[in-house]
Design a protein around this motif. Structure first.
Motif, PDB file in Angstrom:
ATOM      1  N   ARG B 251       0.845  -1.189   0.000  1.00  0.00           N
ATOM      2  CA  ARG B 251       0.000   0.000   0.000  1.00  0.00           C
ATOM      3  C   ARG B 251       0.886   1.247   0.000  1.00  0.00           C
ATOM      4  O   ARG B 251       1.609   1.499   0.958  1.00  0.00           O
ATOM      5  N   GLY B 252       0.814   1.986  -1.074  1.00  0.00           N
ATOM      6  CA  GLY B 252       1.603   3.202  -1.165  1.00  0.00           C
ATOM      7  C   GLY B 252       0.735   4.441  -1.235  1.00  0.00           C
ATOM      8  O   GLY B 252      -0.480   4.362  -1.452  1.00  0.00           O
ATOM      9  N   THR B 253       1.374   5.566  -1.030  1.00  0.00           N
ATOM     10  CA  THR B 253       0.681   6.854  -1.137  1.00  0.00           C
ATOM     11  C   THR B 253       1.446   7.689  -2.156  1.00  0.00           C
ATOM     12  O   THR B 253       2.676   7.698  -2.129  1.00  0.00           O
ATOM     13  N   PHE B 254       0.720   8.336  -3.068  1.00  0.00           N
ATOM     14  CA  PHE B 254       1.431   9.270  -3.940  1.00  0.00           C
ATOM     15  C   PHE B 254       1.019  10.705  -3.626  1.00  0.00           C
ATOM     16  O   PHE B 254      -0.078  10.952  -3.108  1.00  0.00           O
ATOM     17  N   THR B 255       1.928  11.612  -3.907  1.00  0.00           N
ATOM     18  CA  THR B 255       1.682  13.032  -3.640  1.00  0.00           C
ATOM     19  C   THR B 255       1.962  13.799  -4.931  1.00  0.00           C
ATOM     20  O   THR B 255       2.350  13.202  -5.935  1.00  0.00           O
ATOM     21  N   ARG B 256       1.849  15.114  -4.887  1.00  0.00           N
ATOM     22  CA  ARG B 256       2.139  15.881  -6.114  1.00  0.00           C
ATOM     23  C   ARG B 256       3.634  15.837  -6.443  1.00  0.00           C
ATOM     24  O   ARG B 256       4.049  16.198  -7.532  1.00  0.00           O
ATOM     25  N   GLU B 257       4.430  15.376  -5.473  1.00  0.00           N
ATOM     26  CA  GLU B 257       5.868  15.261  -5.729  1.00  0.00           C
ATOM     27  C   GLU B 257       6.209  14.028  -6.570  1.00  0.00           C
ATOM     28  O   GLU B 257       7.304  13.915  -7.087  1.00  0.00           O
ATOM     29  N   ASN B 258       5.314  13.063  -6.609  1.00  0.00           N
ATOM     30  CA  ASN B 258       5.498  11.951  -7.578  1.00  0.00           C
ATOM     31  C   ASN B 258       4.200  11.743  -8.355  1.00  0.00           C
ATOM     32  O   ASN B 258       3.583  10.689  -8.316  1.00  0.00           O
ATOM     33  N   SER B 259       3.829  12.781  -9.069  1.00  0.00           N
ATOM     34  CA  SER B 259       2.591  12.694  -9.855  1.00  0.00           C
ATOM     35  C   SER B 259       2.757  11.711 -11.021  1.00  0.00           C
ATOM     36  O   SER B 259       1.789  11.383 -11.693  1.00  0.00           O
ATOM     37  N   ASP B 260       3.972  11.211 -11.251  1.00  0.00           N
ATOM     38  CA  ASP B 260       4.175  10.138 -12.236  1.00  0.00           C
ATOM     39  C   ASP B 260       4.079   8.768 -11.534  1.00  0.00           C
ATOM     40  O   ASP B 260       4.855   7.856 -11.800  1.00  0.00           O
ATOM     41  N   PHE B 261       3.098   8.668 -10.639  1.00  0.00           N
ATOM     42  CA  PHE B 261       3.012   7.508  -9.735  1.00  0.00           C
ATOM     43  C   PHE B 261       2.778   6.183 -10.454  1.00  0.00           C
ATOM     44  O   PHE B 261       2.975   5.119  -9.854  1.00  0.00           O
ATOM     45  N   SER B 262       2.372   6.228 -11.728  1.00  0.00           N
ATOM     46  CA  SER B 262       2.175   4.942 -12.411  1.00  0.00           C
ATOM     47  C   SER B 262       3.504   4.180 -12.435  1.00  0.00           C
ATOM     48  O   SER B 262       3.536   2.958 -12.402  1.00  0.00           O
ATOM     49  N   LYS B 263       4.622   4.929 -12.442  1.00  0.00           N
ATOM     50  CA  LYS B 263       5.946   4.285 -12.409  1.00  0.00           C
ATOM     51  C   LYS B 263       6.168   3.571 -11.076  1.00  0.00           C
ATOM     52  O   LYS B 263       6.870   2.566 -11.017  1.00  0.00           O
ATOM     53  N   GLU B 294      -4.995  21.756 -10.047  1.00  0.00           N
ATOM     54  CA  GLU B 294      -4.225  21.828 -11.308  1.00  0.00           C
ATOM     55  C   GLU B 294      -3.491  20.518 -11.604  1.00  0.00           C
ATOM     56  O   GLU B 294      -3.024  20.288 -12.715  1.00  0.00           O
ATOM     57  N   ASP B 295      -3.352  19.638 -10.591  1.00  0.00           N
ATOM     58  CA  ASP B 295      -2.665  18.354 -10.798  1.00  0.00           C
ATOM     59  C   ASP B 295      -3.596  17.291 -11.387  1.00  0.00           C
ATOM     60  O   ASP B 295      -3.129  16.245 -11.852  1.00  0.00           O
ATOM     61  N   PRO B 297      -5.544  16.848 -14.109  1.00  0.00           N
ATOM     62  CA  PRO B 297      -5.413  16.302 -15.475  1.00  0.00           C
ATOM     63  C   PRO B 297      -4.208  15.378 -15.627  1.00  0.00           C
ATOM     64  O   PRO B 297      -4.295  14.329 -16.251  1.00  0.00           O
ATOM     65  N   GLU B 298      -3.096  15.757 -15.027  1.00  0.00           N
ATOM     66  CA  GLU B 298      -1.885  14.935 -15.148  1.00  0.00           C
ATOM     67  C   GLU B 298      -2.077  13.583 -14.436  1.00  0.00           C
ATOM     68  O   GLU B 298      -1.685  12.527 -14.956  1.00  0.00           O
ATOM     69  N   ILE B 299      -2.703  13.614 -13.276  1.00  0.00           N
ATOM     70  CA  ILE B 299      -2.927  12.370 -12.527  1.00  0.00           C
ATOM     71  C   ILE B 299      -3.884  11.462 -13.305  1.00  0.00           C
ATOM     72  O   ILE B 299      -3.699  10.241 -13.373  1.00  0.00           O
ATOM     73  N   CYS B 300      -4.889  12.080 -13.937  1.00  0.00           N
ATOM     74  CA  CYS B 300      -5.832  11.282 -14.743  1.00  0.00           C
ATOM     75  C   CYS B 300      -5.098  10.593 -15.891  1.00  0.00           C
ATOM     76  O   CYS B 300      -5.358   9.431 -16.200  1.00  0.00           O
ATOM     77  N   LYS B 301      -4.161  11.311 -16.507  1.00  0.00           N
ATOM     78  CA  LYS B 301      -3.367  10.692 -17.588  1.00  0.00           C
ATOM     79  C   LYS B 301      -2.548   9.522 -17.044  1.00  0.00           C
ATOM     80  O   LYS B 301      -2.372   8.509 -17.713  1.00  0.00           O
ATOM     81  N   GLU B 302      -2.032   9.671 -15.823  1.00  0.00           N
ATOM     82  CA  GLU B 302      -1.258   8.577 -15.204  1.00  0.00           C
ATOM     83  C   GLU B 302      -2.138   7.343 -15.000  1.00  0.00           C
ATOM     84  O   GLU B 302      -1.707   6.225 -15.235  1.00  0.00           O
ATOM     85  N   TYR B 303      -3.365   7.570 -14.554  1.00  0.00           N
ATOM     86  CA  TYR B 303      -4.286   6.424 -14.379  1.00  0.00           C
ATOM     87  C   TYR B 303      -4.525   5.731 -15.719  1.00  0.00           C
ATOM     88  O   TYR B 303      -4.578   4.514 -15.797  1.00  0.00           O
ATOM     89  N   GLU B 304      -4.663   6.528 -16.786  1.00  0.00           N
ATOM     90  CA  GLU B 304      -4.874   5.935 -18.119  1.00  0.00           C
ATOM     91  C   GLU B 304      -3.671   5.112 -18.550  1.00  0.00           C
ATOM     92  O   GLU B 304      -3.803   4.002 -19.052  1.00  0.00           O
ATOM     93  N   LYS B 305      -2.479   5.665 -18.328  1.00  0.00           N
ATOM     94  CA  LYS B 305      -1.251   4.951 -18.681  1.00  0.00           C
ATOM     95  C   LYS B 305      -1.186   3.639 -17.911  1.00  0.00           C
ATOM     96  O   LYS B 305      -0.836   2.597 -18.460  1.00  0.00           O
ATOM     97  N   LEU B 306      -1.512   3.724 -16.635  1.00  0.00           N
ATOM     98  CA  LEU B 306      -1.449   2.536 -15.788  1.00  0.00           C
ATOM     99  C   LEU B 306      -2.455   1.484 -16.255  1.00  0.00           C
ATOM    100  O   LEU B 306      -2.140   0.286 -16.311  1.00  0.00           O
ATOM    101  N   ALA B 307      -3.645   1.941 -16.626  1.00  0.00           N
ATOM    102  CA  ALA B 307      -4.678   1.008 -17.096  1.00  0.00           C
ATOM    103  C   ALA B 307      -4.202   0.284 -18.349  1.00  0.00           C
ATOM    104  O   ALA B 307      -4.404  -0.927 -18.516  1.00  0.00           O
TER     105      ALA B 307
END
Lengths: 46, 447
Positions: B251-263, B294-295, B297-307
């Motif tokens: 179980r991890g937590t992501f923040t705006r500091e790792n908005s590329d959390f799919s990695k 403001e974060d 849209p970018e997080i939504c793109k990460e979810y798409e990449k992850l999917a």
């Protein structure tokens, strides 16, 4: 059907009079602890 | 109400009130779009230049068939059933804060470095046993009961955890109750002996790690500020393997500091973990790492990449489960559960080390929300009722939202934290939840 493919049919309107037994897991106990996610819980009757 | 969206060339249509989900080809999708915007009669006139009459007739007739079967534009009939499902409150789950102390100092900790702002304390076994008595007493006819050992760090008080489990198991047999245990830990204090005990007695374990070493070590540090990744990873891997990669979550937590959390999710998957949950931080404005509007849209793109990667790996037989992408469309929760959510404050309560009762772990230490004590029981029934009465129909934002039967109105603690009202959902949380559900439905359509 030619243009539409069904992934899941109507599953919410089943047996409305006999649901809500509450034996299912509470959603927050599984993993999340900060964000509500309910739709992945299993019904204990299944 | 319907919700339709296009993701990676798949057109998905959700009939919100029946729960039906369909994939539409481009003709049917455009016909539906036109139907919604301009009405059935204008479809041919508007789309005849693009599609043949036969194609349009077929699509219209298929949409009509779905409508007739109650699988499209179906009515919301559930509100009138609410009184039928409104039973006397029965508590079925407790989050036991066995240690308000922690051997780590995570920067984003919502528990004020483990003590919830109320001083460092460990729960006594006697208090834990009283909590078990309270739960059995308040659970009425419910058989399945849950206990989550939480903190701070529960392994700092592991002997008490064991005493409570022994007691609950014995009392459960006496009273025909089935206890299920979960332990949420940062893993630093795991060892062979504890692993063995946990595997024999605890059905689910949540192991905290954020993903890549640099991401984890920036947030999840020891008291001296040093990173924990190298110490916890072998222990977490060993624990997950010893459970055959089932009945646990990293179980991890992501923040705006790792908005590329799919990695980070993929990093955990590459390490061999099969049960993964990585979730957005819930932090106050101004913390610096909080998720901002403001974060989104970018997080939504990460979810798409992850999917996308998620489906790819499933097809290559090297898939994994991502908690927020799991949706059971066929045998999931009944609609009564979907209307009311996690049950915090009435079915699910948290117990502080002193035995005080709160609506959930996130309310612990907030005096206004103290609803009783394990010795005296629930004293503030008003708060319990306030939580019980909260559902998707008491929340204006939820009533009109297509995702209401998937998320069940969101997290009351988040709503309170951001809006001081458990019936006013946390807007950023909602936007991310909607995106996760779209991804989960897309995954269903593509696996």
């Amino acid at each position: 059907m030619k243009h539409i493919k069904t992934i899941s049919g109507s599953n919410l309107k089943k047996d409305l009079g006999s649901i809500g037994c509450g034996e299912c897991q509470t959603s927050c106990q599984s993993a999340c602890k900060t964000s509500c996610t309910v739709a992945n819980q299993q019904c204990e009757k299944n | 109400m319907i919700h339709k969206f296009r993701m990676y060339d798949t057109n998905i249509v959700v009939d919100v009130n029946s729960g039906a989900v369909d994939v539409f080809d481009d003709v049917a999708y455009e016909v539906l779009d036109c139907w919604e915007k301009y009405g059935e009669n204008s479809i041919k006139q508007r789309l005849s230049g693009k599609y043949s009459e036969a194609q349009l007739d077929e699509a219209i007739s298929e949409i009509c068939a779905l409508k007739e079967e109650g699988l499209l534009f179906s009515e919301d009939i559930y509100e009138e059933y609410l009184p039928l499902w409104d039973r006397e409150s029965q508590v079925k789950a407790l989050c036991l804060h066995v240690a308000h102390d922690c051997n780590m100092r995570c920067r984003y900790c919502f528990a004020s470095t483990g003590d919830f702002g109320t001083g460092r304390k460990l729960m006594k076994a006697e208090t834990g046993k009283k909590a078990i008595d309270f739960l059995i007493r308040e659970s009425g006819t419910r058989r399945n009961l849950e206990i989550d050992f939480f903190g701070g760090e529960p392994l700092l008080n592991f002997n008490v955890v064991k005493e409570i489990i022994d007691y609950a198991t014995k009392e459960g047999e006496k009273h025909n109750k089935n206890f299920r245990f979960t332990l949420t830990t940062n893993a630093l204090l795991l060892n062979e002996e504890r692993k063995k005990y946990i595997n024999e007695h605890i059905g689910n374990i949540v192991l905290s790690i954020d993903g890549r070493r640099e991401v984890n070590d920036k947030m999840r540090t020891r008291v001296d500020g040093s990173g924990t990744y190298d110490a916890i990873l072998p222990k977490i891997k060993d624990m997950a393997d010893s459970r055959n990669q089932y009945n646990y979550y990293v179980r991890g937590t992501f923040t705006r500091e790792n908005s590329d959390f799919s990695k980070d999710v993929i990093h955990l998957a590459d390490l061999g973990f099969k049960q993964i949950s990585v979730e957005p931080v819930v932090a106050a404005d101004g913390s610096g790492y909080e998720i901002r509007e403001e974060d989104v849209p970018e997080i939504c793109k990460e979810y798409e990449k992850l999917a996308y990667e998620y489906v790819k790996r499933k097809k290559e037989n090297r898939g994994f489960n991502f908690f927020h992408f799991l949706i059971d469309l066929e045998q999931g929760p009944c609609v009564a559960k979907r209307l009311t959510g996690c049950g915090s404050g009435h079915e699910y309560l948290a117990v502080s080390p002193e035995g005080d009762l709160y609506p959930c772990h996130q309310f612990v230490g907030m005096e206004d929300f103290k609803i009783g004590n394990v010795n005296t029981g629930i004293e503030n029934r008003e708060i319990q009722e306030m939580f019980k009465k909260s559902n998707v129909y008491t929340k204006k934002e939820c009533r009109d939202c297509w995702a209401k039967f998937y998320c069940s109105g969101g997290c009351a603690a988040n709503a309170y934290q951001f809006n001081k009202d458990i019936n006013l959902p946390y807007k950023i949380g909602c936007a991310l939840e909607r995106k996760r559900i779209e991804c989960a439905l897309w995954i269903k359509a593509n696996t």
